[in-house]
Motif scaffolding. Sequence first.
Motif, PDB file in Angstrom:
ATOM      1  N   TYR A  90       0.830  -1.206   0.000  1.00 12.15           N
ATOM      2  CA  TYR A  90       0.000   0.000   0.000  1.00 12.15           C
ATOM      3  C   TYR A  90       0.868   1.260   0.000  1.00 12.15           C
ATOM      4  N   PRO A  91       0.481   2.283  -0.778  1.00 14.78           N
ATOM      5  CA  PRO A  91       1.236   3.543  -0.819  1.00 14.78           C
ATOM      6  C   PRO A  91       0.925   4.400   0.399  1.00 14.78           C
ATOM      7  N   LEU A  92       1.574   4.091   1.514  1.00 13.90           N
ATOM      8  CA  LEU A  92       1.221   4.730   2.783  1.00 13.90           C
ATOM      9  C   LEU A  92       1.380   6.255   2.740  1.00 13.90           C
ATOM     10  N   SER A  93       2.451   6.727   2.105  1.00 16.52           N
ATOM     11  CA  SER A  93       2.672   8.178   2.090  1.00 16.52           C
ATOM     12  C   SER A  93       1.550   8.895   1.339  1.00 16.52           C
ATOM     13  N   LYS A  94       1.060   8.265   0.287  1.00 17.06           N
ATOM     14  CA  LYS A  94      -0.042   8.886  -0.458  1.00 17.06           C
ATOM     15  C   LYS A  94      -1.340   8.859   0.339  1.00 17.06           C
ATOM     16  N   ILE A  95      -1.563   7.742   1.045  1.00 21.15           N
ATOM     17  CA  ILE A  95      -2.771   7.650   1.867  1.00 21.15           C
ATOM     18  C   ILE A  95      -2.758   8.734   2.945  1.00 21.15           C
ATOM     19  N   CYS A  96      -1.627   8.872   3.616  1.00 21.71           N
ATOM     20  CA  CYS A  96      -1.524   9.876   4.684  1.00 21.71           C
ATOM     21  C   CYS A  96      -1.625  11.295   4.135  1.00 21.71           C
ATOM     22  N   ALA A  97      -1.078  11.500   2.945  1.00 18.36           N
ATOM     23  CA  ALA A  97      -1.128  12.835   2.337  1.00 18.36           C
ATOM     24  C   ALA A  97      -2.559  13.226   1.987  1.00 18.36           C
ATOM     25  N   ALA A  98      -3.413  12.231   1.803  1.00 15.02           N
ATOM     26  CA  ALA A  98      -4.802  12.494   1.423  1.00 15.02           C
ATOM     27  C   ALA A  98      -5.702  12.720   2.638  1.00 15.02           C
ATOM     28  N   PHE A  99      -5.150  12.584   3.856  1.00 16.60           N
ATOM     29  CA  PHE A  99      -5.952  12.854   5.053  1.00 16.60           C
ATOM     30  C   PHE A  99      -6.373  14.325   5.055  1.00 16.60           C
ATOM     31  N   PRO A 100      -7.469  14.624   5.733  1.00 14.65           N
ATOM     32  CA  PRO A 100      -7.852  16.032   5.895  1.00 14.65           C
ATOM     33  C   PRO A 100      -6.737  16.807   6.588  1.00 14.65           C
ATOM     34  N   HIS A 101      -6.592  18.063   6.227  1.00 14.24           N
ATOM     35  CA  HIS A 101      -5.523  18.873   6.809  1.00 14.24           C
ATOM     36  C   HIS A 101      -6.071  19.757   7.917  1.00 14.24           C
ATOM     37  N   ASP A 102      -6.287  19.126   9.078  1.00  6.72           N
ATOM     38  CA  ASP A 102      -6.690  19.874  10.258  1.00  6.72           C
ATOM     39  C   ASP A 102      -5.716  19.523  11.380  1.00  6.72           C
ATOM     40  N   PRO A 103      -5.685  20.326  12.438  1.00  5.56           N
ATOM     41  CA  PRO A 103      -4.683  20.115  13.499  1.00  5.56           C
ATOM     42  C   PRO A 103      -4.763  18.740  14.161  1.00  5.56           C
ATOM     43  N   VAL A 104      -5.977  18.243  14.394  1.00  5.30           N
ATOM     44  CA  VAL A 104      -6.131  16.954  15.063  1.00  5.30           C
ATOM     45  C   VAL A 104      -5.592  15.822  14.198  1.00  5.30           C
ATOM     46  N   MET A 105      -5.966  15.842  12.929  1.00  7.44           N
ATOM     47  CA  MET A 105      -5.533  14.799  12.009  1.00  7.44           C
ATOM     48  C   MET A 105      -4.022  14.874  11.781  1.00  7.44           C
ATOM     49  N   THR A 106      -3.501  16.068  11.707  1.00  6.66           N
ATOM     50  CA  THR A 106      -2.058  16.239  11.494  1.00  6.66           C
ATOM     51  C   THR A 106      -1.265  15.691  12.674  1.00  6.66           C
ATOM     52  N   ALA A 107      -1.743  15.946  13.892  1.00  8.25           N
ATOM     53  CA  ALA A 107      -1.049  15.426  15.073  1.00  8.25           C
ATOM     54  C   ALA A 107      -1.079  13.904  15.089  1.00  8.25           C
ATOM     55  N   ALA A 108      -2.221  13.332  14.740  1.00  9.07           N
ATOM     56  CA  ALA A 108      -2.334  11.874  14.712  1.00  9.07           C
ATOM     57  C   ALA A 108      -1.435  11.279  13.632  1.00  9.07           C
ATOM     58  N   ARG A 109      -1.384  11.928  12.493  1.00  7.62           N
ATOM     59  CA  ARG A 109      -0.547  11.430  11.389  1.00  7.62           C
ATOM     60  C   ARG A 109       0.938  11.461  11.767  1.00  7.62           C
ATOM     61  N   ASP A 110       1.349  12.517  12.445  1.00  4.54           N
ATOM     62  CA  ASP A 110       2.746  12.591  12.865  1.00  4.54           C
ATOM     63  C   ASP A 110       3.061  11.520  13.910  1.00  4.54           C
ATOM     64  N   PHE A 111       2.139  11.322  14.847  1.00  2.21           N
ATOM     65  CA  PHE A 111       2.374  10.355  15.918  1.00  2.21           C
ATOM     66  C   PHE A 111       2.418   8.921  15.395  1.00  2.21           C
ATOM     67  N   CYS A 112       1.616   8.621  14.372  1.00  2.00           N
ATOM     68  CA  CYS A 112       1.452   7.234  13.905  1.00  2.00           C
ATOM     69  C   CYS A 112       2.261   6.911  12.658  1.00  2.00           C
ATOM     70  N   ARG A 113       3.272   7.686  12.385  1.00  2.00           N
ATOM     71  CA  ARG A 113       4.043   7.465  11.160  1.00  2.00           C
ATOM     72  C   ARG A 113       4.512   6.016  11.058  1.00  2.00           C
ATOM     73  N   GLY A 114       4.221   5.379   9.937  1.00  2.99           N
ATOM     74  CA  GLY A 114       4.641   4.001   9.713  1.00  2.99           C
ATOM     75  C   GLY A 114       3.611   2.958  10.113  1.00  2.99           C
ATOM     76  N   LEU A 115       2.493   3.395  10.717  1.00  2.87           N
ATOM     77  CA  LEU A 115       1.433   2.458  11.096  1.00  2.87           C
ATOM     78  C   LEU A 115       0.660   2.029   9.855  1.00  2.87           C
ATOM     79  N   ARG A 116       0.593   0.744   9.605  1.00  3.26           N
ATOM     80  CA  ARG A 116      -0.149   0.224   8.458  1.00  3.26           C
ATOM     81  C   ARG A 116      -1.330  -0.621   8.900  1.00  3.26           C
ATOM     82  N   ILE A 117      -2.443  -0.510   8.184  1.00  2.00           N
ATOM     83  CA  ILE A 117      -3.579  -1.413   8.360  1.00  2.00           C
ATOM     84  C   ILE A 117      -3.209  -2.728   7.691  1.00  2.00           C
ATOM     85  N   ILE A 118      -3.188  -3.823   8.475  1.00  2.17           N
ATOM     86  CA  ILE A 118      -2.721  -5.096   7.933  1.00  2.17           C
ATOM     87  C   ILE A 118      -3.873  -5.920   7.376  1.00  2.17           C
TER      88      ILE A 118
END
Length: 301
Positions: A90-118
């Motif tokens: 899965y193209p994780l960087s593209k999936i994360c880049a497509a997340f909404p750009h709000d402060p809550v989502m951005t904080a979660a994305r930074d904290f969970c870097r590298g987390l994949r849905i298996i």
Amino acid sequence: MKIIAPDFDLEKTLNCGQVFHWQKIGNAFAGTIDQLPISVEQHGAILKIHAATRELDGLKPSSSKRSGNVEAGRRDALERVVARYFALDYPLSKICAAFPHDPVMTAARDFCRGLRIIRQPRWECLATFITSSMKQVAHIRQISLTLRKRYGESKPILGHEIFAFPSAERIATLTEPELRTCALGYRAKNLLATARLVATGDADLEAWSKLPDGELRARLCELPGVGAKVANCVMLFAYERLRAFPIDVWIERTLRQHYFPRKRKVTAQGLREFCDRYFGEHGGYAQQYLFHHARRGRRAG
DNA sequence: CTCCAGGGATGAT
DNA sequence: ATCATCCATGGA
């Protein structure tokens, strides 16, 4: 053997609450991928994999011709199984880049870097989440371990004994009082009833993979002990439906706190519609990042 | 001790 | 359609 795993965090992936049976042994995680026992250890972008040779011979042979080299065939089969399970394609960087750009989502994305849905086995995922209702993650893990030890097949790895998750057919042979001794409580009746439906073929989990999201969710919700939340978990973790957005107590609290502050009268249905619209195509991924950040983001340890 | 947890099924408004 | 209650069990 070693395989390359870019954009991947093994510890976050296995400890984020999507899967409940991997055990830390030293620096490695030991567990089963369906029936295959392995241990995985991460060093940067490299995964070191250990698996018993005799178990590998049960895997499907590689499609690429390897000129009869048995050892190379085993390594190739193991790499394919591991890469598929951890969804390294899965193209994780593209999936994360497509997340909404709000402060809550951005904080979660930074904290969970590298987390994949298996990609979990369907029955194993379904059964585990049936036992999850009103349970903390630690206890879901304990129930999974008890079911595996009592009714699953023993598999040695690295000198440790681990266990495959018992089949629906095996669970279906039990009685409710037997299951209750695994500390399932009232969930035992639902697990047993669903196991019997799967074992008889009345519920064909594999065939359901061809259904569109709405029909798949409807079929899952017909199973005893499966409502919208568990159905969405199974869709996300076992059917690759990345849009599925499970709403549990943690996510609901996070949504109301950060996306609907100071607003009463936001119905459950209203939350559902907001999640579908706002988080969109990869909503399940966004949900898992929000969930893990909310649970583990700022704990004492 | 109390409170709460990756909810679902059922019955009453 | 939304709300209330019950269901077992154990971690925090």
